[in-house]
Motif scaffolding. Structure first.
Motif, PDB file in Angstrom:
ATOM      1  N   LEU A   1      16.804   6.555-136.813  1.00  0.00           N
ATOM      2  CA  LEU A   1      16.639   5.137-136.494  1.00  0.00           C
ATOM      3  C   LEU A   1      16.551   4.914-134.986  1.00  0.00           C
ATOM      4  N   THR A   2      17.319   5.667-134.223  1.00  0.00           N
ATOM      5  CA  THR A   2      17.289   5.516-132.764  1.00  0.00           C
ATOM      6  C   THR A   2      15.953   5.990-132.208  1.00  0.00           C
ATOM      7  N   LEU A   3      15.419   7.083-132.744  1.00  0.00           N
ATOM      8  CA  LEU A   3      14.091   7.539-132.322  1.00  0.00           C
ATOM      9  C   LEU A   3      13.038   6.475-132.631  1.00  0.00           C
ATOM     10  N   ARG A   4      13.144   5.863-133.796  1.00  0.00           N
ATOM     11  CA  ARG A   4      12.188   4.821-134.156  1.00  0.00           C
ATOM     12  C   ARG A   4      12.284   3.656-133.185  1.00  0.00           C
ATOM     13  N   GLY A   5      13.506   3.233-132.871  1.00  0.00           N
ATOM     14  CA  GLY A   5      13.664   2.144-131.923  1.00  0.00           C
ATOM     15  C   GLY A   5      13.194   2.505-130.531  1.00  0.00           C
ATOM     16  N   LEU A   6      13.400   3.759-130.148  1.00  0.00           N
ATOM     17  CA  LEU A   6      13.021   4.199-128.808  1.00  0.00           C
ATOM     18  C   LEU A   6      11.521   4.039-128.572  1.00  0.00           C
ATOM     19  N   ARG A   7      10.734   4.219-129.601  1.00  0.00           N
ATOM     20  CA  ARG A   7       9.271   4.159-129.442  1.00  0.00           C
ATOM     21  C   ARG A   7       8.790   2.772-129.038  1.00  0.00           C
ATOM     22  N   SER A   8       9.507   1.745-129.436  1.00  0.00           N
ATOM     23  CA  SER A   8       9.084   0.389-129.078  1.00  0.00           C
ATOM     24  C   SER A   8       9.943  -0.213-127.967  1.00  0.00           C
ATOM     25  N   MET A   9      10.814   0.582-127.367  1.00  0.00           N
ATOM     26  CA  MET A   9      11.758   0.049-126.391  1.00  0.00           C
ATOM     27  C   MET A   9      11.052  -0.601-125.201  1.00  0.00           C
ATOM     28  N   GLY A  10      10.024   0.029-124.686  1.00  0.00           N
ATOM     29  CA  GLY A  10       9.353  -0.505-123.505  1.00  0.00           C
ATOM     30  C   GLY A  10       8.769  -1.883-123.731  1.00  0.00           C
ATOM     31  N   VAL A  11       8.040  -2.036-124.816  1.00  0.00           N
ATOM     32  CA  VAL A  11       7.386  -3.326-125.059  1.00  0.00           C
ATOM     33  C   VAL A  11       8.406  -4.389-125.425  1.00  0.00           C
ATOM     34  N   ARG A  12       9.465  -4.013-126.159  1.00  0.00           N
ATOM     35  CA  ARG A  12      10.525  -4.978-126.466  1.00  0.00           C
ATOM     36  C   ARG A  12      11.227  -5.453-125.204  1.00  0.00           C
ATOM     37  N   LEU A  13      11.647  -4.502-124.379  1.00  0.00           N
ATOM     38  CA  LEU A  13      12.432  -4.861-123.201  1.00  0.00           C
ATOM     39  C   LEU A  13      11.596  -5.605-122.161  1.00  0.00           C
ATOM     40  N   ALA A  14      10.307  -5.308-122.074  1.00  0.00           N
ATOM     41  CA  ALA A  14       9.454  -6.065-121.158  1.00  0.00           C
ATOM     42  C   ALA A  14       9.426  -7.536-121.564  1.00  0.00           C
ATOM     43  N   ARG A  15       9.262  -7.791-122.857  1.00  0.00           N
ATOM     44  CA  ARG A  15       9.269  -9.176-123.361  1.00  0.00           C
ATOM     45  C   ARG A  15      10.642  -9.816-123.126  1.00  0.00           C
ATOM     46  N   GLN A  16      11.714  -9.086-123.438  1.00  0.00           N
ATOM     47  CA  GLN A  16      13.053  -9.643-123.284  1.00  0.00           C
ATOM     48  C   GLN A  16      13.386  -9.901-121.819  1.00  0.00           C
ATOM     49  N   ALA A  17      12.917  -9.017-120.926  1.00  0.00           N
ATOM     50  CA  ALA A  17      13.184  -9.217-119.499  1.00  0.00           C
ATOM     51  C   ALA A  17      12.478 -10.464-118.972  1.00  0.00           C
ATOM     52  N   ARG A  18      11.244 -10.674-119.394  1.00  0.00           N
ATOM     53  CA  ARG A  18      10.522 -11.875-118.957  1.00  0.00           C
ATOM     54  C   ARG A  18      11.213 -13.143-119.461  1.00  0.00           C
ATOM     55  N   THR A  19      11.653 -13.109-120.707  1.00  0.00           N
ATOM     56  CA  THR A  19      12.355 -14.261-121.258  1.00  0.00           C
ATOM     57  C   THR A  19      13.687 -14.475-120.544  1.00  0.00           C
ATOM     58  N   ALA A  20      14.398 -13.384-120.271  1.00  0.00           N
ATOM     59  CA  ALA A  20      15.677 -13.491-119.558  1.00  0.00           C
ATOM     60  C   ALA A  20      15.478 -14.120-118.191  1.00  0.00           C
ATOM     61  N   TRP A  21      14.424 -13.729-117.486  1.00  0.00           N
ATOM     62  CA  TRP A  21      14.147 -14.311-116.175  1.00  0.00           C
ATOM     63  C   TRP A  21      13.963 -15.821-116.283  1.00  0.00           C
ATOM     64  N   ARG A  22      13.198 -16.261-117.287  1.00  0.00           N
ATOM     65  CA  ARG A  22      12.945 -17.690-117.444  1.00  0.00           C
ATOM     66  C   ARG A  22      14.227 -18.450-117.795  1.00  0.00           C
ATOM     67  N   VAL A  23      15.008 -17.894-118.720  1.00  0.00           N
ATOM     68  CA  VAL A  23      16.233 -18.575-119.136  1.00  0.00           C
ATOM     69  C   VAL A  23      17.242 -18.602-117.990  1.00  0.00           C
ATOM     70  N   ALA A  24      17.416 -17.467-117.315  1.00  0.00           N
ATOM     71  CA  ALA A  24      18.368 -17.400-116.201  1.00  0.00           C
ATOM     72  C   ALA A  24      17.944 -18.331-115.070  1.00  0.00           C
ATOM     73  N   SER A  25      16.647 -18.410-114.805  1.00  0.00           N
ATOM     74  CA  SER A  25      16.162 -19.297-113.743  1.00  0.00           C
ATOM     75  C   SER A  25      16.423 -20.760-114.092  1.00  0.00           C
ATOM     76  N   TRP A  26      16.252 -21.110-115.367  1.00  0.00           N
ATOM     77  CA  TRP A  26      16.545 -22.483-115.789  1.00  0.00           C
ATOM     78  C   TRP A  26      18.044 -22.766-115.651  1.00  0.00           C
ATOM     79  N   LEU A  27      18.874 -21.852-116.100  1.00  0.00           N
ATOM     80  CA  LEU A  27      20.323 -22.037-116.010  1.00  0.00           C
ATOM     81  C   LEU A  27      20.779 -22.201-114.560  1.00  0.00           C
ATOM     82  N   ARG A  28      20.139 -21.482-113.693  1.00  0.00           N
ATOM     83  CA  ARG A  28      20.491 -21.509-112.269  1.00  0.00           C
ATOM     84  C   ARG A  28      20.383 -22.911-111.689  1.00  0.00           C
ATOM     85  N   GLU A  29      19.527 -23.745-112.284  1.00  0.00           N
ATOM     86  CA  GLU A  29      19.273 -25.090-111.765  1.00  0.00           C
ATOM     87  C   GLU A  29      20.136 -26.159-112.429  1.00  0.00           C
ATOM     88  N   GLN A  30      20.945 -25.777-113.387  1.00  0.00           N
ATOM     89  CA  GLN A  30      21.736 -26.785-114.108  1.00  0.00           C
ATOM     90  C   GLN A  30      22.957 -27.205-113.300  1.00  0.00           C
TER      91      GLN A  30
END
Length: 407
Positions: free
Chosen positions: A265-294
């Motif tokens: 299961l970990t090998l299977r997850g590892l294969r998509s790790m890059g594309v998952r984390l790239a999407r999650q990192a972009r979303t995290a940047w947007r959410v964190a940037s919004w929170l920063r202004e609250q």
């Protein structure tokens, strides 16, 4: 021009090609030319290996450092496949897969400390690592000193002793996200003959531990590599052959192994790790940037932001940022209000892990131990793990949550 959102995702996007290559079968193998092959490695379940004769059994039994299938408790073929993939991604020589991320921390500490020794651990470390140091290591005669994760080189030298065996690092730190100057830690540790052990779970894939002086890199593969919150597994990677043999012997003696299904299961997850984390990192940047202004937010502890302790080291040493950060509310907020805010969230599950596809929230106020005064935020704080949700949906959920906080 590179934006902050691009900067946090860049390293993950660069991984995608490497991950595909690590997962690709060797199509040059003559067996595959004749018969074809499955895309994914098969799962081999079993405890006992059978050998044609005693000479073969003796020969294979001597290959414990070669990721060879010898006996079920010493690893399966799919475990060895995962070990090769993790070692390649970390830039190390060999990897030992173990039963959990905590087991990776504890096995590594047991391997490179001994009775009468001394260990330096950052005050910001993962809570269970602290518990292990304060209980098992202490009982075995190893003394632990907790140091400021933002320690200066001069201050670090004052803590080193002739019997210091390990300088442990965790960068960024659990919950408070201090990014450490790992090359400096390594330089000082090596001058004193100590090894540097790094919990590199947040930086897996975007921080090259061995290029920055680390001796042993530790992973909770449960997080990014597993990626689906359905597996518990850890990894310990070494650079040198001597360290690898010490680790491998210790893992065998401690009975540390991971089940073949967990490794698959970990090998299977590892294969998509890059594309998952790239999407999650972009979303995290947007959410964190919004929170920063609250107006009710005092600080967002996110290594990609300049106000995060050690941001300069993240900027220098990392190629991306993980989708995990802490939000510190302003001093007018109380714990009851924060809990009311969290309990009403609909897009964030309340849970302690991170790195999976789902978004999570965890209050940190009252649940963290520190040895040094002033190490924790004085006002309420909570940690967010950003999953594959839409950024606008997460922001809307948090916006409604601030209304409950205000109420």
């Amino acid at each position: 021009m590179t934006t902050g959102e691009d900067r946090v995702a860049r390293g993950w996007e660069a991984l995608n090609g490497r991950l595909v290559e690590l997962a690709r079968p060797d199509l040059r193998d003559e067996r595959f030319r004749q018969t074809g092959t499955l895309v994914n490695a098969p799962v081999s379940r079993g405890s006992t290996m059978l050998f044609a004769d005693l000479d073969t059994m003796r020969r294979v039994g001597g290959e414990r450092y070669k990721h060879t299938a010898i006996y079920g408790a010493m690893g399966s073929p799919v475990q060895h496949e995962l070990e090769r993939a993790v070692a390649a991604l970390e830039g190390g020589g060999d990897t030992q897969i173990v039963s959990s991320g905590l087991a990776a921390c504890t096995t590594a500490l047991l391997t490179w400390t001994s009775s009468g020794g001394h260990c330096l651990v950052p005050d910001s470390c993962y809570g269970p690592t602290r518990r292990f140091a304060d209980t098992i290591l202490r009982r075995f005669g190893v003394e632990t000193t907790y140091y400021d994760p933002m320690i200066s080189e001069d201050a670090l030298r004052t803590l080193m002793r002739p019997n210091t065996q390990v300088v442990f690092a965790e960068s960024p730190g659990s919950h408070t996200f201090e990014v450490q100057d790992v090359p400096m830690l390594a330089r000082v540790a090596h001058e004193w003959g100590a090894r540097v052990l790094l919990d590199n779970t947040w930086g897996f894939g975007v921080f090259a531990p061995f290029a920055h002086g680390v001796d042993v890199s530790i992973q909770a593969l449960t997080k990014y590599a597993g990626g689906h919150s359905d597996v518990i597994v850890g990894a310990i990677t070494t650079a040198g052959e001597d360290d690898w043999q010490m680790l491998r012997d210790a893992a065998i003696q401690l009975g540390q192994v991971a089940g073949p299904d967990d490794c698959w299961l970990t090998l299977r997850g590892l294969r998509s790790m890059g594309v998952r984390l790239a999407r999650q990192a972009r979303t995290a940047w947007r959410v964190a940037s919004w929170l920063r202004e609250q107006p009710r937010v005092a600080q967002v502890l996110y290594p990609a932001f300049p106000e995060c302790p050690g941001h300069e080291f993240w900027e220098r040493d990392f190629t991306g940022a993980g989708p995990l950060f802490t939000v510190v509310l302003d001093s007018s907020c109380d714990r009851a209000g924060m809990e009311r805010m969290i309990n009403g969230l609909t897009r964030f599950g309340i849970g302690a892990s991170w790195g999976g596809y789902e978004s999570l929230v965890l209050p940190t106020t009252g649940g963290i131990s520190r040895s040094l005064s002033g190490a924790l935020p004085e006002s309420p704080a909570f940690r967010l793990a950003i999953g594959l949700d839409d950024a606008d949906d997460l922001i809307a959920d948090l916006d409604a949550a601030f209304g409950r906080l205000n109420g």
